[in-house]
Design a protein around this motif. Structure first.
Motif, PDB file in Angstrom:
ATOM      1  N   GLN A 204       0.808  -1.200   0.000  1.00  0.00           N
ATOM      2  CA  GLN A 204       0.000   0.000   0.000  1.00  0.00           C
ATOM      3  C   GLN A 204       0.850   1.261   0.000  1.00  0.00           C
ATOM      4  OE1 GLN A 204      -3.837  -0.177   1.800  1.00  0.00           O
ATOM      5  NE2 GLN A 204      -3.313   1.623   2.974  1.00  0.00           N
ATOM      6  N   TYR A 205       2.049   1.184   0.619  1.00  0.00           N
ATOM      7  CA  TYR A 205       2.844   2.417   0.644  1.00  0.00           C
ATOM      8  C   TYR A 205       3.289   2.840  -0.749  1.00  0.00           C
ATOM      9  CZ  TYR A 205       6.551  -1.089   1.062  1.00  0.00           C
ATOM     10  OH  TYR A 205       7.357  -2.179   0.878  1.00  0.00           O
ATOM     11  N   MET A 207       1.217   2.651  -3.366  1.00  0.00           N
ATOM     12  CA  MET A 207       0.049   3.409  -3.795  1.00  0.00           C
ATOM     13  C   MET A 207       0.059   4.789  -3.136  1.00  0.00           C
ATOM     14  SD  MET A 207      -2.359   2.892  -5.913  1.00  0.00           S
ATOM     15  CE  MET A 207      -3.329   1.429  -6.182  1.00  0.00           C
ATOM     16  N   VAL A 208       0.441   4.820  -1.858  1.00  0.00           N
ATOM     17  CA  VAL A 208       0.496   6.100  -1.139  1.00  0.00           C
ATOM     18  C   VAL A 208       1.525   7.019  -1.798  1.00  0.00           C
ATOM     19  CG1 VAL A 208       1.138   7.188   1.059  1.00  0.00           C
ATOM     20  CG2 VAL A 208      -0.280   5.142   1.054  1.00  0.00           C
ATOM     21  N   ARG A 210       2.497   6.987  -4.869  1.00  0.00           N
ATOM     22  CA  ARG A 210       1.949   7.480  -6.139  1.00  0.00           C
ATOM     23  C   ARG A 210       0.903   8.556  -5.878  1.00  0.00           C
ATOM     24  NH1 ARG A 210       1.805   1.574  -8.653  1.00  0.00           N
ATOM     25  NH2 ARG A 210       3.705   1.687  -9.899  1.00  0.00           N
ATOM     26  N   ALA A 211       0.105   8.359  -4.818  1.00  0.00           N
ATOM     27  CA  ALA A 211      -0.955   9.311  -4.508  1.00  0.00           C
ATOM     28  C   ALA A 211      -0.388  10.662  -4.083  1.00  0.00           C
ATOM     29  CB  ALA A 211      -1.866   8.764  -3.407  1.00  0.00           C
ATOM     30  N   ALA A 224      10.244   1.721  -3.758  1.00  0.00           N
ATOM     31  CA  ALA A 224      10.084   0.271  -3.898  1.00  0.00           C
ATOM     32  C   ALA A 224      11.410  -0.463  -3.775  1.00  0.00           C
ATOM     33  CB  ALA A 224       9.426  -0.047  -5.238  1.00  0.00           C
TER      34      ALA A 224
ATOM     35  N   MET B  56      -8.193   9.537  -8.470  1.00  0.00           N
ATOM     36  CA  MET B  56      -6.760   9.821  -8.411  1.00  0.00           C
ATOM     37  C   MET B  56      -6.048   9.369  -9.685  1.00  0.00           C
ATOM     38  SD  MET B  56      -6.118  11.214  -5.508  1.00  0.00           S
ATOM     39  CE  MET B  56      -4.494  10.981  -4.801  1.00  0.00           C
ATOM     40  N   LEU B  58      -5.278   6.410 -10.251  1.00  0.00           N
ATOM     41  CA  LEU B  58      -4.319   5.391  -9.831  1.00  0.00           C
ATOM     42  C   LEU B  58      -4.820   4.000 -10.175  1.00  0.00           C
ATOM     43  CD1 LEU B  58      -3.229   6.792  -6.358  1.00  0.00           C
ATOM     44  CD2 LEU B  58      -1.827   6.601  -8.415  1.00  0.00           C
ATOM     45  N   ARG B  94      -2.233  15.263  -7.873  1.00  0.00           N
ATOM     46  CA  ARG B  94      -2.185  14.278  -6.787  1.00  0.00           C
ATOM     47  C   ARG B  94      -1.326  14.784  -5.637  1.00  0.00           C
ATOM     48  NH1 ARG B  94      -0.025   9.754 -10.246  1.00  0.00           N
ATOM     49  NH2 ARG B  94      -1.854   9.354 -11.514  1.00  0.00           N
ATOM     50  N   GLY B  95      -1.849  14.683  -4.445  1.00  0.00           N
ATOM     51  CA  GLY B  95      -1.065  15.076  -3.283  1.00  0.00           C
ATOM     52  C   GLY B  95      -1.058  16.565  -3.059  1.00  0.00           C
ATOM     53  N   PHE B 102      -5.487   6.054   3.129  1.00  0.00           N
ATOM     54  CA  PHE B 102      -5.880   4.675   2.832  1.00  0.00           C
ATOM     55  C   PHE B 102      -6.304   3.917   4.083  1.00  0.00           C
ATOM     56  CE2 PHE B 102      -3.305   6.111  -0.585  1.00  0.00           C
ATOM     57  CZ  PHE B 102      -3.807   5.495  -1.705  1.00  0.00           C
ATOM     58  N   MET B 107       0.193  -0.283   6.882  1.00  0.00           N
ATOM     59  CA  MET B 107       0.910  -0.566   5.643  1.00  0.00           C
ATOM     60  C   MET B 107       1.009   0.647   4.722  1.00  0.00           C
ATOM     61  SD  MET B 107      -0.298  -4.414   4.862  1.00  0.00           S
ATOM     62  CE  MET B 107      -2.025  -4.209   5.055  1.00  0.00           C
ATOM     63  N   SER B 108       0.519   1.798   5.195  1.00  0.00           N
ATOM     64  CA  SER B 108       0.488   2.965   4.315  1.00  0.00           C
ATOM     65  C   SER B 108       1.799   3.730   4.309  1.00  0.00           C
ATOM     66  CB  SER B 108      -0.613   3.922   4.755  1.00  0.00           C
ATOM     67  OG  SER B 108      -1.858   3.377   4.455  1.00  0.00           O
ATOM     68  N   LEU B 109       2.585   3.547   5.344  1.00  0.00           N
ATOM     69  CA  LEU B 109       3.845   4.286   5.412  1.00  0.00           C
ATOM     70  C   LEU B 109       4.974   3.364   4.992  1.00  0.00           C
ATOM     71  CD1 LEU B 109       3.166   6.089   8.781  1.00  0.00           C
ATOM     72  CD2 LEU B 109       3.263   7.145   6.532  1.00  0.00           C
ATOM     73  N   ASN B 110       5.929   3.938   4.281  1.00  0.00           N
ATOM     74  CA  ASN B 110       7.065   3.149   3.819  1.00  0.00           C
ATOM     75  C   ASN B 110       7.974   2.830   5.005  1.00  0.00           C
ATOM     76  OD1 ASN B 110       9.379   2.175   2.554  1.00  0.00           O
ATOM     77  ND2 ASN B 110       8.946   3.374   0.726  1.00  0.00           N
ATOM     78  N   MET B 170      -0.440   9.713   8.436  1.00  0.00           N
ATOM     79  CA  MET B 170      -0.985   9.670   7.073  1.00  0.00           C
ATOM     80  C   MET B 170      -1.828  10.920   6.800  1.00  0.00           C
ATOM     81  SD  MET B 170      -0.413   7.635   4.693  1.00  0.00           S
ATOM     82  CE  MET B 170      -1.766   7.992   3.568  1.00  0.00           C
TER      83      MET B 170
END
Lengths: 307, 610
Positions: A204-205, A207-208, A210-211, A224, B56, B58, B94-95, B102, B107-110, B170
């Motif tokens: 998901q990160y 996608m984040v 990219r968003a 990635a 978006m 996407l 975007r952004g 999300f 899982m949204s943060l790297n 987020m």
């Protein structure tokens, strides 16, 4: 992290110790070097053989011979070759750079080629670019490397006469051995990078990222790639070991003045000191690279570093 | 609509989305105005997430194409059709103008970049800031979402933060460039209710401050009632109904909306009822709603008999974090002096938030986890005095149903095999023919047919898989079923059916349930008694009415007030909710205080304030 590294370091030392012990012991099961040395000298009496053994220190019990080897190891004195009496450290000193340069050249080129190709394949999964990369890499995987080496020599050295067929002499001499070993490695690595990347791209990160409006290159090569680096680095580390094993064959074919050639000759002659030293150095290289991999883990992944 | 203030900032016109040849969204229309919240609701597969990803642009990364439609964004530089914009144009939007949050904050943060780097990234990209300035702004953003120690957080990594904190990061990230439109895709679904209440408040406050339009995607009608101005209901890729939130809840027009609303358990709707109750369910059959089942009072608990299961002073701790020489420095105190009984035919609900120890207790009873101390007695026999064969027998009499019905079925085995497995393991039936007959009966009992036995798990929907798990649990003739969040992964309409199935089985077979859940509304409908867990200890224990109607412990009150209720006419105040759920991890030697429990009414136990 510090504890982890100290732990790994101690493990590394233990592994090298065990490897040298096993190797020293196993070599001595292969036969009597005195017989080899005495070959062609006409009639040899048992007394002559005993004298040769005594001269080489082979009449001592195994453990004493091993202790001598260990002592020598710490002072970088590996004794002298049974053949010709050259100091082993001198032989190694000449062969080691040749092998290491070749191995690192192969790894470097393979990684540099396979990462962009693997990523390209992952991003265009199912499309023609992906198919093409996969098919080419499958073909690359299917060549036995000694056969490929011989074909290359036939084409580029004998027919076209562009490249030297053997020996190490300048950049041109690297091309064929590096290509031969690199092609299989790269073929494997492209597939590996593709798989790791496909999995990471599901995250998901990504996608984040990219968003956020980041460009595709930043998403792929920054967000990635660093995340799929852990499995890749692990594999590259293991691969290095396999590479050093495979180098013996390639060094023979191209008559490369490296550790592989040295080891090959030493096996034939039961030249214990050389063989012990070569195998010890190779195993140190392999465990050393894997220790390096562990350190790189920590640099890549904060979850390991802050543990 | 002509009014400048309420002119829509984003309009979706006639949008269709296809993946390959499959059309997942068909001719969708809606719009959202600045400062307003539009909720898009629907169950899994309704196309609501694809809608947000299409706005978006996407969805293309997942292989989507758009056979028809426009998505008009009215930005400061006039109108843009996002569907015909290039990816380069989209990257600038975007952004910056449209941001997105999300579902899974975990899982949204790297994981490999610091919080600071990840927030600064947007500011550097869109606002052209230098890194140092971006970090200063990042700190301000983290304070805006009310994260403590914002300055220090910038240097931290995602794994060092809790789920609630990550979701706030987020939001801060999404807010970085003051977007005109915020798309929130199930932003609170993975969070505990008290944290959910905080996040919803933050989103609402920021919306007011920045005048953002919010598109809020959710399956939770309670959240919709709390946050939305307008609602779009989606079903199978189509919009079936749209309207202002109060109107839609009061007077749903489309049959699907009606069934959806009727399936949602509403906390407080059973006030005054002494027993759990089954309700008829409205099902959609060929586009027509139909009522199934009848109202039925669930008076099944056998309080006149000795308890089936007695748990006394149960303590379960795990060692974690070892010191340099391998010594334990920290422990998870998952359960501390927990005592309760379950009677035959009774449902005891174990409620609490993450880290409260509710799953650990279930796992300890099922012997999946070893207790540190304490005593568990089942059917008059003490667990500690049992030999191996008794313990094996206990595994037959106590069955466990997990949250994720997909992960708990072997994907390579036909489901008939999975259901028959406990019968074979415990040698309940010996003839293969009889086993097959039994499996068929079980399948029929849970609402499937005997033909299903020859299929593989991936051929079933989530609800059907949970039915299969129930059939497998029933296969060994259990006396107690531990259902660990067994309904949480299901859509509400499916959930309502499974609730009724659980209750029917209880009545037929006298089953006792230990029902582990965080969903208070489901608990209210299903359980006879409720135990509220907080940091491994029981904060409050009593009958359903006692705990839910006269909550006495401060934590129970806080928990109940945080639950969103599917009724937009209720005015609620979450101002009291602050802070994180404390961690159950403690240093060795730093033992938690054991709370004294007081019986304030017969059977109603309340721990002293914590």
């Amino acid at each position: 992290m510090a504890r982890f590294l100290i732990n790994r370091f101690l493990q590394t030392i233990f592994v090298i110790f065990v490897v040298t012990l096993v190797v020293s012991f196993a070599i001595r099961l292969t036969g009597d070097p005195a017989l080899m040395l005495a070959q062609g000298a006409g009639s040899v009496s048992e007394d002559d053989l005993a004298r040769i053994r005594e001269g080489l220190g082979l009449n001592q019990p195994f453990l004493i011979q091993y202790a001598d080897f260990l002592r020598g190891f710490f002072t970088l004195d590996f004794g002298r070759s049974f053949l010709g009496g050259t100091p082993v450290s001198q032989l190694i000193g000449a062969a080691l750079p040749a092998t290491v340069m070749l191995a690192f050249a192969v790894m470097f080129v393979s990684i540099a080629v396979s990462i962009p190709l693997g990523i390209k394949a992952a991003v265009s999964r199912g499309k023609w670019a992906d198919q093409a990369i996969r098919i080419v890499s499958l073909i690359g995987l299917s060549f036995p490397n000694f056969w490929l080496a011989i074909m290359l020599v036939l084409l580029f050295s004998i027919t076209l006469q562009w490249l030297p067929p053997s020996g190490m002499d300048g950049f041109a001499s690297f091309l064929m051995p590096a290509f031969t070993m690199g092609i299989i490695l790269t073929a494997t690595n492209v597939r590996l990078v593709r798989t790791a990347m496909l999995e990471t791209l599901q995250s998901q990160y990504i996608m984040v990222a990219r968003a956020k409006g980041l460009s595709e290159n930043v998403v792929l090569y920054k967000h990635a790639l660093r995340n799929c680096a852990i499995p890749l680095v692990t594999y590259f580390g293991l691969q290095f070991g396999g590479l050093l094993g495979g180098i013996v064959v390639i060094e023979r074919v191209f008559n490369w003045p490296g550790l592989g050639t040295l080891a090959f000759d030493a096996v034939g002659a039961r030249d214990y000191p050389v063989l012990q030293a070569v195998i010890t150095i190779l195993s140190m290289l392999i465990v050393g690279v894997n220790l390096l991999v562990d350190i790189v883990y920590g640099l890549i992944d904060p979850r390991i570093r802050t543990e | 609509m002509t009014d400048i203030l309420s002119a829509p900032i984003l309009t979706v016109e006639d949008l269709s989305v296809e993946f390959g040849a499959t059309r997942v969204i068909e001719n969708l229309n809606f719009s959202v105005a600045p400062g307003k919240t539009l909720a898009i609701v629907g169950e899994s597969g309704s196309g609501k997430s694809v809608t947000s990803l299409s706005i978006m642009r996407l969805a293309e990364t997942m292989g989507a194409s758009y056979p028809s439609g426009k998505i008009i964004f009215s930005g400061p530089d006039g109108e843009t059709d996002l569907l015909s914009a290039s990816q380069k144009q989209m990257r600038a939007i975007r952004g910056k103008d449209i941001a997105m949050i999300f579902q899974e904050p975990m899982m949204s943060l790297n994981p490999v970049f610091t919080i600071g780097d990840q927030i600064a990234e947007s500011l550097i990209l869109h606002e052209g800031m230098r890194k140092a300035d971006a970090l200063i702004e990042g700190k301000r953003l983290l304070e805006m979402v009310r994260l403590p120690d914002a300055g220090e957080l910038l240097a931290r990594y995602p794994h060092q933060l809790s789920g609630g904190m990550r979701q706030r990061v987020m939001i801060a990230m999404a807010m970085a460039c003051r977007p005109k439109v915020l798309i929130a895709d199930e932003p609170t679904t993975a969070l505990d209710v008290t944290i959910q209440a905080q996040i919803l408040t933050i989103i609402r406050d920021l919306q007011e401050e920045l005048g953002m339009a919010v598109i809020f995607i959710t399956h939770d009608m309670g959240v919709v009632a709390e946050i939305a101005d307008d609602v779009v209901v989606m079903w199978k890729g189509k919009k079936v109904e749209q309207g202002p939130v109060k109107e839609l809840f009061a007077n749903p027009q489309h049959p699907y909306t009606q069934t959806l609303l009727s399936s949602v358990p509403k906390l407080g709707s059973m006030a005054g009822e002494p027993f759990p109750k089954r309700f008829p369910i409205m099902l959609m059959e060929g586009g027509v709603p139909r009522l199934v089942g009848s109202e039925h009072i669930q008076n099944t608990a056998r309080y006149d008999e000795a308890p089936l299961l007695s748990v006394r002073d149960l303590v379960t701790r795990f060692d974690i974090k070892k010191g340099f020489f391998g010594g334990v420095t920290h422990r998870v105190h998952a359960a501390e002096n927990v005592s309760f009984d379950i009677y035959r035919g009774e449902t005891l609900a174990l409620v609490g938030e993450s880290g409260s120890g509710k799953s650990t207790i279930g796992r300890t009873i099922q012997q999946l986890q070893r207790a540190t101390s304490g005593n568990i007695t089942f059917d008059g026999r003490s667990l500690s005095s049992m030999n191996r064969s008794d313990q094996q027998r206990l595994r037959q009499e106590i069955q466990y149903i997990f949250q994720d019905p997909f992960a708990s079925l072997d994907p390579r085995k036909k489901i008939g095999f999975s259901i028959a497995e406990p019968i074979r393991t415990h040698h309940l039936i010996n003839s293969e023919k009889q086993i097959r007959i039994r499996v068929d009966q079980l399948l029929e009992r849970v609402g499937l047919t005997s033909e299903h036995a020859n299929r593989y798990p991936h051929e079933f929907s989530g609800g059907q898989r949970q039915r299969i798990c129930i059939a497998r649990a029933l296969a060994s003739n259990p006396k107690l079923i531990i259902a660990d969040e067994a309904l949480s992964a299901l859509d509400v309409s499916i959930q309502a059916q499974i609730i009724n199935l659980f209750m029917e089985l209880q009545e037929e077979q006298g089953l006792a349930y230990l029902f582990i859940s965080h969903d208070m509304a489901v608990v209210e409908q299903m359980s006879h008694r409720v135990a509220v867990l907080y940091l491994g200890q029981i904060a409050e224990l009593g009958t359903r009415q006692q705990v839910l109607e006269t909550p006495t412990h401060a934590y129970t009150q806080r928990l109940l007030s945080a639950v969103p209720v599917a009724d937009p006419t209720l005015v609620r105040n979450h101002a009291m909710l602050k802070g994180e759920i404390p961690s159950p991890i403690r240093r060795v030697g730093d033992e938690p205080a054991i709370l004294n429990r007081q019986e304030i009414a017969p059977g109603h136990f309340v721990a002293q304030a914590c």
